[in-house]
Design an enzyme around this catalytic site. Structure first.
Site, PDB file in Angstrom:
ATOM      1  N   THR A 102      65.534 -30.867  -3.731  1.00  0.00           N
ATOM      2  CA  THR A 102      66.356 -30.324  -4.807  1.00  0.00           C
ATOM      3  C   THR A 102      65.478 -29.524  -5.776  1.00  0.00           C
ATOM      4  O   THR A 102      64.274 -29.756  -5.850  1.00  0.00           O
ATOM      5  CB  THR A 102      67.048 -31.438  -5.601  1.00  0.00           C
ATOM      6  OG1 THR A 102      66.076 -32.088  -6.451  1.00  0.00           O
ATOM      7  CG2 THR A 102      67.677 -32.474  -4.677  1.00  0.00           C
ATOM      8  N   ALA A 127      54.586 -23.548   0.340  1.00  0.00           N
ATOM      9  CA  ALA A 127      55.493 -23.919   1.440  1.00  0.00           C
ATOM     10  C   ALA A 127      54.749 -24.777   2.456  1.00  0.00           C
ATOM     11  O   ALA A 127      54.307 -25.872   2.132  1.00  0.00           O
ATOM     12  CB  ALA A 127      56.110 -22.673   2.072  1.00  0.00           C
ATOM     13  N   LEU A 132      51.815 -24.025   3.921  1.00  0.00           N
ATOM     14  CA  LEU A 132      50.370 -23.759   3.992  1.00  0.00           C
ATOM     15  C   LEU A 132      49.575 -24.989   3.568  1.00  0.00           C
ATOM     16  O   LEU A 132      49.982 -25.714   2.655  1.00  0.00           O
ATOM     17  CB  LEU A 132      50.002 -22.576   3.085  1.00  0.00           C
ATOM     18  CG  LEU A 132      50.601 -21.221   3.479  1.00  0.00           C
ATOM     19  CD1 LEU A 132      50.208 -20.150   2.468  1.00  0.00           C
ATOM     20  CD2 LEU A 132      50.137 -20.814   4.878  1.00  0.00           C
ATOM     21  N   GLU A 139      65.312 -15.525  -6.645  1.00  0.00           N
ATOM     22  CA  GLU A 139      66.277 -16.512  -7.101  1.00  0.00           C
ATOM     23  C   GLU A 139      67.576 -15.799  -7.473  1.00  0.00           C
ATOM     24  O   GLU A 139      67.575 -14.576  -7.721  1.00  0.00           O
ATOM     25  CB  GLU A 139      65.740 -17.272  -8.314  1.00  0.00           C
ATOM     26  CG  GLU A 139      64.551 -18.160  -8.023  1.00  0.00           C
ATOM     27  CD  GLU A 139      64.905 -19.346  -7.151  1.00  0.00           C
ATOM     28  OE1 GLU A 139      66.081 -19.784  -7.171  1.00  0.00           O
ATOM     29  OE2 GLU A 139      64.019 -19.837  -6.421  1.00  0.00           O
ATOM     30  N   LYS A 192      53.047 -24.073 -10.364  1.00  0.00           N
ATOM     31  CA  LYS A 192      52.267 -24.239  -9.137  1.00  0.00           C
ATOM     32  C   LYS A 192      50.771 -24.330  -9.443  1.00  0.00           C
ATOM     33  O   LYS A 192      50.050 -25.133  -8.843  1.00  0.00           O
ATOM     34  CB  LYS A 192      52.545 -23.089  -8.182  1.00  0.00           C
ATOM     35  CG  LYS A 192      53.947 -23.123  -7.563  1.00  0.00           C
ATOM     36  CD  LYS A 192      54.194 -21.901  -6.689  1.00  0.00           C
ATOM     37  CE  LYS A 192      55.572 -21.966  -6.037  1.00  0.00           C
ATOM     38  NZ  LYS A 192      55.849 -20.760  -5.229  1.00  0.00           N
ATOM     39  N   GLY A 224      60.201 -19.295   2.758  1.00  0.00           N
ATOM     40  CA  GLY A 224      60.985 -19.238   3.989  1.00  0.00           C
ATOM     41  C   GLY A 224      61.432 -20.614   4.418  1.00  0.00           C
ATOM     42  O   GLY A 224      60.699 -21.590   4.273  1.00  0.00           O
TER      43      GLY A 224
END
Length: 837
Positions: free
Chosen positions: A557, A613, A615, A669, A684, A805
């Site tokens: 989520t 993602a 990686l 987004e 991040k 992705g």
């Protein structure tokens, strides 16, 4: 629950409970407390707390004797018998008198410690009368009063608990089960259900919590009888059958039923759910907590009413115990190993063919074989069996044996399980391998007693792959659906996931949870058809009572609200895989609190898809730190969206047109300002900084918002209509870069400006980079991560690849799932044993 609440419940129930069948309609729970649970003042006070929290006035409490009281009464009987058998001139009454006085003092201590002065006087007076009666029986016809003597333990226990409830919790009355419970004899223990239920209704007082004696009853002639070892458990399920209870909880000194006796097998694992038939077979074959008779009233019901049985620990009532009842396939996969020694194998021609069935009906052997003519019995049955065979004019030979058995749902019909069991016994060479009649066990007959070493070895071989892991997926958008699409193949392909079961699906407003597991190939279809509305309180309630060895929540989520549940997840020992960035980038104090909680409760928390993602940037940082390296710089392009925008933007079209094109392709987004604000990149960088060992907060990272201030407060639609206001700024930045033969990129940087002084700077911003820079030439949507460390100084470590992705992110989540399951495969939960009676 307070006295007032219990009384209020009673008043509410009285509206409906006006018929003669009141008890049968309203008694829904039976709670049984064993002797160890009632042994001391401290234990009894724990029981009071359990009753406050779990009982209503229409429930029933069944009790064993306090502690070792029954053993002490039996010792009194033996002393009296020995004294009677001794010559008159050699008799010494002092040991009997001392033992009787010690028993009296033990009961008086409990009474005076627990009750107020007035109630204590009343119970002490009643105890005095009982001791006088005991003295009379011990000096009189002992054999006639054997069971009457043993019955006092439960009688005193029920009387004391009822008085204590009246004083501190709620109205209560104690009931002597001999006043209602009628059986045929002490051999078969068949209950006269109609008569017993009617008599119980007469003695159950409305508005009072009934406390009933376990273990004792009467036969059809009115003589006091006992129900044998674990008889109080049997009493509890009999009472549950009489009142049609929905649940029976056996509160004991262990927190459930295990895959082997945990006193002997340290690696035994709790069996959270057991089918009725398997539990009955376990009890028959020596499980130290269960007795086969306990389950008879629940299994043999002729109506459609079903009662579930729970085994829980009164010493730690918050720990989830074992539930016994009707379940689906996951519970039916459970395996356990049990053993019995001090047995005999009886060999006779009478056990061949049809005569074997008659012998089995009479003696209920551990196992038998009508083709080889043998049966295995308890040593205590030898005399009776010899006499029975003598009446058939048949010879018999007896030989001491032991047995070891693997038990599970229809294991005798599962070739793989039987083959594994045979392999585990290859060095033992059992006499026989026998399938039980119900197919729930395969029994090996041993020439020698079963040893601790053999039990541990066989248990390891049979249950090493048996840990069950429940999987709950929260977030069913693009990535969540792709995760579920990949799950069936992963479960079949990856050994570590062999016992992982999808049991829950959550969207923001609906949930589908099934303890028996969901068909992974039909997950979304089932969710659409069966999901119900839920709130977080309902979710946490289910998660706190899940029936699995481990539970993993996969949070896909974007919800900050859902991330706030991590604290409760970790407190309950639940593991979390998070693509959700909120918890990992939360304020420092909260983040550190979550890390501490997860460590304290052995909860694993992986979030490799929060950045990059699929990686392996998180893996790389972890590996460097665990290997002793020290990281001094992290930099890169962390946003797939901003990567696409700035790799594609060359001035041939306006930036706003490019952004709207990216929006239509689903690259941004729904509100592109979420990407352009830099907040996602800022979070991040914070996550990676914390992973690298830096203690930062979000405010420590400077963040350049690429959205002009006048556009920041608009609605999404208004912003999109005025997006052209972005163009001049980006056109100017691009022109400045082109003049330097450079490019513009949105870059995250964390580095020491001065390592010696530990001066650290962190920022995310639009930078002008040389065309030869590692960040300058990416495939649109790629992420790139650069790490400088003590080991990687002149030539930094670079990780590059797709940073967004559905496939790569779902793959990254599956990578985390495999990692957690591999770690859990080697996890051993400590078994806390207070002592098994």
């Amino acid at each position: 629950m307070t006295t007032e609440q219990l009384q209020a419940n009673a008043i509410d129930e009285h509206v409906d409970a006006v018929t003669h069948n009141q008890l049968a309609k309203h008694a829904t729970q039976v709670h049984k407390f064993g002797g160890s649970s009632l042994a001391t003042t401290q234990c009894i006070n724990r029981v009071l707390d359990i009753i406050r929290q779990n009982c209503q006035l229409n429930d029933v409490v069944v009790v064993s004797a306090n502690g070792d009281t029954t053993d002490n009464l039996f010792a009194l009987y033996q002393l009296a018998k020995e004294q009677r058998d001794t010559a008159l001139e050699e008799q010494d009454p002092r040991p009997l008198e001392q033992a009787l006085n010690a028993l009296k003092q033990q009961q008086e201590l409990l009474i005076n410690d627990l009750l107020n002065a007035n109630n204590a006087r009343q119970l002490t007076h009643a105890l005095k009368a009982d001791i006088e009666q005991l003295t009379t029986w011990l000096s009189g016809n002992l054999a006639a009063h054997h069971n009457d003597i043993l019955a006092y333990g439960e009688l005193w226990s029920a009387r004391l608990l009822s008085a204590l409830l009246n004083e501190k919790v709620c109205p209560s009355n104690s009931i002597d089960s001999r006043d209602f419970l009628v059986i045929d004899n002490e051999t078969h223990y068949r209950v006269d259900s109609a008569k017993s239920a009617a008599q119980l209704r007469q003695r159950k007082q409305f508005g009072k919590l009934a406390v009933i004696t376990g273990y004792i009853c009467r036969d059809e002639q009115g003589h006091t009888c006992t129900l044998g070892r674990n008889g109080s458990d049997y009493s509890a399920t009999i009472v549950a059958s009489l009142v049609r209870a929905s649940n029976v909880t056996l509160w004991t000194d262990v927190d459930g039923i295990y895959s082997a006796d945990p006193r002997i097998v340290p690696n035994a694992r709790k069996l959270h759910r057991l089918p009725n038939g398997v539990a009955k077979e376990l009890g028959r074959l020596g499980n130290p907590v269960l007795h086969a008779k306990t389950l008879l009233p629940l299994i043999n019901q002729t109506t459609d009413h079903h009662t579930h049985l729970h085994v829980a620990s009164s010493f730690d009532s918050e720990v989830i115990g074992t539930e016994i009842g009707k379940f689906g396939q996951i519970a039916k996969q459970e395996l356990s190993v049990t053993y019995l020694n001090d047995l005999l194998i009886a060999q006779s021609e009478c056990f061949l063919g049809e005569y074997c069935a008659k012998a089995c009906e009479t003696f209920s052997p551990i196992c038998s074989n009508d083709k080889q003519g043998f049966m295995v019995i308890n040593q205590s049955q030898q005399k009776a069996l010899s006499q029975w065979l003598a009446s058939h004019d048949t010879e018999v030979t007896f030989k001491p044996v032991g047995i070891i058995a693997t038990v599970g749902h229809k294991v005798a019909e599962r070739g793989d399980i039987k083959a594994r069991f045979k392999r585990s016994l290859k060095s033992t060479k059992p006499l026989h391998l026998v399938n039980s009649d119900n197919a729930h066990s395969v029994i090996a007959v041993l020439t020698e007693p079963c040893t601790t070493e053999l039990l541990n070895n066989v248990h390891h071989d049979m249950t090493k792959d048996a840990r069950h892991i429940g999987l709950v997926v929260a977030g069913l958008g693009n990535i969540g659906q792709r995760f579920l699409e990949l799950l069936p193949a992963q479960l079949n392909r990856v050994y570590a996931l062999e016992n992982t079961h999808l049991v829950g699906l959550l969207s923001s407003s609906k949930a589908l949870i099934n303890n028996d597991g969901l068909d992974v190939s039909q997950a979304m279809t089932l969710f659409e058809q069966e999901a119900q509305g839920y709130d977080h309180e309902q979710l946490l309630s289910w998660l706190s009572h899940h029936p699995y060895d481990e539970l993993i929540v996969v949070d896909i989520t974007p919800s900050e609200e859902f991330s706030l549940l991590y604290e409760q997840f970790f407190t309950q020992g639940i593991h979390v895989i998070g693509a959700n960035k909120w918890a990992a980038s939360s304020p420092t104090a909260h983040f550190n609190h979550l890390k501490k909680l997860s460590a304290e409760h052995n909860s694993l928390w992986l979030g490799n898809t929060t950045v990059g993602a699929g990686l392996p940037i998180n893996f790389a940082i972890d590996d460097l730190r665990q290997s002793g390296d020290e990281i001094n710089q992290i930099a890169g392009i962390f946003s797939g969206t901003l990567s696409w925008l700035f790799e594609t933007y060359d001035g041939s079209t306006s930036f706003s047109s490019l952004m709207l094109d990216a929006l239509s392709q689903g690259i941004t987004e729904p509100d592109p300002r979420e990407d352009l604000s830099g907040r996602d990149v800022q979070r991040k960088l914070l996550i990676l900084a914390r992973k690298a060992g830096f203690e930062l907060s979000l405010d420590d990272i400077a963040c350049q918002n690429l959205v002009p201030e006048p556009l920041q407060g608009l609605s999404t639609q208004a912003f999109l209509e005025q997006a052209a206001a972005l163009d001049d700024f980006f056109a100017q930045k691009l022109q400045e870069a082109n003049e330097q033969n450079a490019c513009i990129r949105y870059v995250a940087r964390l580095q020491y400006d001065d390592i010696a002084e530990a001066k650290l700077t962190a920022k995310v911003s639009l930078e002008v980079l040389p065309a030869t820079d590692a960040f300058a030439n990416l495939t649109p949507c790629d992420n790139i991560f650069l790490i400088n460390s003590r080991w990687y100084q002149e030539n930094p470590l670079i990780i590059r690849g797709p940073g967004a992705g559905r496939d790569v992110t779902a793959g990254g989540l599956h990578s985390d799932l495999v990692t957690i399951c591999q770690q859990l495969a080697n996890k051993q939960n400590q078994v806390k044993i207070k002592g098994i009676n």
